[in-house]
Enzyme design. Sequence first.
Site, PDB file in Angstrom:
ATOM      1  CD  GLU A 230      -3.657  46.363 -33.364  1.00 30.76           C
ATOM      2  OE1 GLU A 230      -2.974  45.328 -33.511  1.00 30.76           O
ATOM      3  OE2 GLU A 230      -4.142  46.712 -32.287  1.00 30.76           O
TER       4      GLU A 230
ATOM      5  CG  HIS B 214      -7.814  44.624 -28.932  1.00 30.68           C
ATOM      6  ND1 HIS B 214      -8.327  43.455 -28.418  1.00 30.68           N
ATOM      7  CD2 HIS B 214      -6.478  44.560 -28.729  1.00 30.68           C
ATOM      8  CE1 HIS B 214      -7.352  42.717 -27.911  1.00 30.68           C
ATOM      9  NE2 HIS B 214      -6.219  43.371 -28.086  1.00 30.68           N
TER      10      HIS B 214
ATOM     11  NE  ARG C 282      -1.705  49.622 -28.624  1.00 30.45           N
ATOM     12  CZ  ARG C 282      -1.546  48.586 -27.822  1.00 30.45           C
ATOM     13  NH1 ARG C 282      -0.341  48.156 -27.519  1.00 30.45           N
ATOM     14  NH2 ARG C 282      -2.591  47.990 -27.318  1.00 30.45           N
TER      15      ARG C 282
ATOM     16  N   GLY D   4      -4.090  38.753 -26.772  1.00 34.22           N
ATOM     17  CA  GLY D   4      -5.229  39.452 -26.163  1.00 34.22           C
ATOM     18  C   GLY D   4      -6.376  39.356 -27.160  1.00 34.22           C
TER      19      GLY D   4
ATOM     20  N   GLY E  16      -7.505  34.576 -35.314  1.00 38.10           N
ATOM     21  CA  GLY E  16      -8.625  34.796 -36.236  1.00 38.10           C
ATOM     22  C   GLY E  16      -8.208  34.773 -37.695  1.00 38.10           C
TER      23      GLY E  16
ATOM     24  NE  ARG F 182      -4.611  40.521 -21.091  1.00 30.29           N
ATOM     25  CZ  ARG F 182      -4.695  41.326 -22.145  1.00 30.29           C
ATOM     26  NH1 ARG F 182      -5.812  41.924 -22.432  1.00 30.29           N
ATOM     27  NH2 ARG F 182      -3.649  41.537 -22.904  1.00 30.29           N
TER      28      ARG F 182
ATOM     29  CE  LYS G 296       4.755  44.372 -30.653  1.00 32.56           C
ATOM     30  NZ  LYS G 296       3.364  44.085 -30.457  1.00 32.56           N
TER      31      LYS G 296
ATOM     32  CG  LEU H 184     -10.481  35.783 -32.286  1.00 35.87           C
ATOM     33  CD1 LEU H 184     -10.992  34.492 -32.889  1.00 35.87           C
ATOM     34  CD2 LEU H 184     -11.181  36.079 -30.963  1.00 35.87           C
ATOM     35  N   GLY H 185      -6.107  37.308 -30.619  1.00 35.67           N
ATOM     36  CA  GLY H 185      -4.653  37.163 -30.581  1.00 35.67           C
ATOM     37  C   GLY H 185      -4.287  36.704 -29.191  1.00 35.67           C
TER      38      GLY H 185
ATOM     39  CG  ASP I 171       1.547  29.766 -29.424  1.00 33.06           C
ATOM     40  OD1 ASP I 171       0.879  29.207 -30.308  1.00 33.06           O
ATOM     41  OD2 ASP I 171       2.419  30.615 -29.646  1.00 33.06           O
ATOM     42  CG  MET I 172      -5.277  28.709 -30.956  1.00 33.73           C
ATOM     43  SD  MET I 172      -6.239  27.846 -29.666  1.00 33.73           S
ATOM     44  CE  MET I 172      -7.473  29.066 -29.246  1.00 33.73           C
ATOM     45  NE  ARG I 173       1.654  29.522 -33.818  1.00 33.10           N
ATOM     46  CZ  ARG I 173       2.444  30.532 -34.111  1.00 33.10           C
ATOM     47  NH1 ARG I 173       2.893  30.669 -35.331  1.00 33.10           N
ATOM     48  NH2 ARG I 173       2.806  31.404 -33.199  1.00 33.10           N
TER      49      ARG I 173
ATOM     50  CG  ASN J  32       2.813  49.522 -29.007  1.00 29.54           C
ATOM     51  OD1 ASN J  32       2.725  49.915 -27.846  1.00 29.54           O
ATOM     52  ND2 ASN J  32       2.194  48.444 -29.447  1.00 29.54           N
TER      53      ASN J  32
HETATM   54  P1  AMP Z   1      -1.280  37.957 -32.010  1.00 27.45           P
HETATM   55  O1  AMP Z   1      -1.297  38.369 -30.557  1.00 27.45           O
HETATM   56  O2  AMP Z   1      -2.335  38.646 -32.829  1.00 27.45           O
HETATM   57  O3  AMP Z   1       0.093  38.028 -32.641  1.00 27.45           O
HETATM   58  O4  AMP Z   1      -1.687  36.391 -32.056  1.00 27.45           O
HETATM   59  C1  AMP Z   1      -0.928  35.416 -31.381  1.00 27.45           C
HETATM   60  C2  AMP Z   1      -1.735  34.136 -31.336  1.00 27.45           C
HETATM   61  O5  AMP Z   1      -2.016  33.699 -32.681  1.00 27.45           O
HETATM   62  C3  AMP Z   1      -1.003  32.979 -30.658  1.00 27.45           C
HETATM   63  O6  AMP Z   1      -1.906  32.326 -29.773  1.00 27.45           O
HETATM   64  C4  AMP Z   1      -0.672  32.077 -31.815  1.00 27.45           C
HETATM   65  O7  AMP Z   1      -0.597  30.723 -31.431  1.00 27.45           O
HETATM   66  C5  AMP Z   1      -1.868  32.297 -32.709  1.00 27.45           C
HETATM   67  N1  AMP Z   1      -1.626  31.781 -34.058  1.00 27.45           N
HETATM   68  C6  AMP Z   1      -0.770  32.213 -34.998  1.00 27.45           C
HETATM   69  N2  AMP Z   1      -0.816  31.402 -36.096  1.00 27.45           N
HETATM   70  C7  AMP Z   1      -1.731  30.430 -35.826  1.00 27.45           C
HETATM   71  C8  AMP Z   1      -2.238  29.296 -36.535  1.00 27.45           C
HETATM   72  N3  AMP Z   1      -1.819  28.985 -37.763  1.00 27.45           N
HETATM   73  N4  AMP Z   1      -3.168  28.527 -35.925  1.00 27.45           N
HETATM   74  C9  AMP Z   1      -3.630  28.824 -34.690  1.00 27.45           C
HETATM   75  N5  AMP Z   1      -3.186  29.872 -33.975  1.00 27.45           N
HETATM   76  C10 AMP Z   1      -2.259  30.671 -34.524  1.00 27.45           C
END
Ligand code: AMP
Length: 406
Positions: free
Chosen positions: A375, A171, A83, A202, A323, A231, A16, A199-200, A273-275, A9
Amino acid sequence: MYTSVLVINCGSSSIKYALVSERREDRIFGLAENLGSPEARIKGITTGGEALEISMPNADHEKALEIILERISHHNPQAIGHRVVHGGTLTKAELLTPEIIDRIREATPLAPLHNPAHLVGITATMRLFPELPQVAVFDTAFHQTMPAHAYRYALPKFLYTMHNVRRYGFHGTSHAYVSERGSELAGSFKQGGWLTAHLGNGSSTCAIWNGQSVDTSMGLTPLEGVVMGTRSGDVDPSIHRFLASNLGWDIYKIDKMLNNESGLLGLSDLSNDMRTLIEASEQGNEDATLAIEVFCYRLAKSLAALSCGLPQLNGLFFTGGIGENSAFIREKTVSYLPHFGFNLSKEKNDGLKRGTEGRIDVGNGPQIWVVPTDEEGRIAKETQSVVEQGVSAAVKKSDVVEEAVA
Ligand code: AMP
């Protein structure tokens, strides 16, 4: 037939890679980053599970690929799967031929950041490994089954017929894998109506009927749809005129703002970053709380809208970093879908371990599952199948020639 596939990728300054074994159980993976700069390096995991770091100052894509292949060549990869984000109207993975490479180049105006980087990687691997079959697997291909009423914008017809302005969706590799695996777990392989929420950083949603994508949230580009890390997702398109007239912004500044400075980052003014946002919200940060609320509400709205494409709803699959890992976001999103009869089990949702698949509803409504995406595994599988089809087509052709000669 094939023992392993190298999945690549290529981004503008990164690659990657993952070497995927035939049954997709064993992986060697890594990331070449900062390519073209003095900090260029490869970080990865070896077969023994050890961390690997190789510094390679100023290395370009070709040099990095040479080093990656040198390190894994003793595993004897039998094919390379690339990819590719945008395949235009190509409907499936394709063996890389000069014609397919031209089609990827023609789709560049639709993915100006991604497709040129993929082409750099493809050119380098073809030069380095001319004997290996190489396949392009497109993010857009899975969504080519959408009906016209889902993929057309309500814009003047010539923009579609002459300039390919339509909804493509992205996706696709993830939505395809997750819906296939999830429906298999649910005992109705590729049957019925499912919604997926990837849900990542992106994010996108998809409606799948009998294994085929019938609608998705992303459009001409990956900007349309739900709120993402940086975004904006859907906004009133007149925001361009508003910002140009009132703030004097040009189109590039507006585009950068919508793609890189909006979403969770823009709303929270803190992080994409959701965390980080969940932690900040727990400590009373109101902007972080609002960002999470907008994310979940708009996601639920998107899922509800996409359900219009399904004659019947069997259930919902969550995937992607958020997710798969956040019980809190799953619960909040489902709470915004009160009319669908979902019954989330708090115990099962909270108890699901990281990286595992499992059902999280109580069992008397549409199902809810968490299905970790794969993926790389899906790209390897599609690559393998394209190569095998090519081999069997060649065998059939030689049978015909032999019969004609006899
Ligand atoms: P990805 O692009 O699929 O690698 O997802 C990245 C996103 O997943 C980031 O916003 C991270 O903060 C979120 N993420 C990973 N682990 C957790 C968690 N335990 N709780 C909430 N969000 C998470």
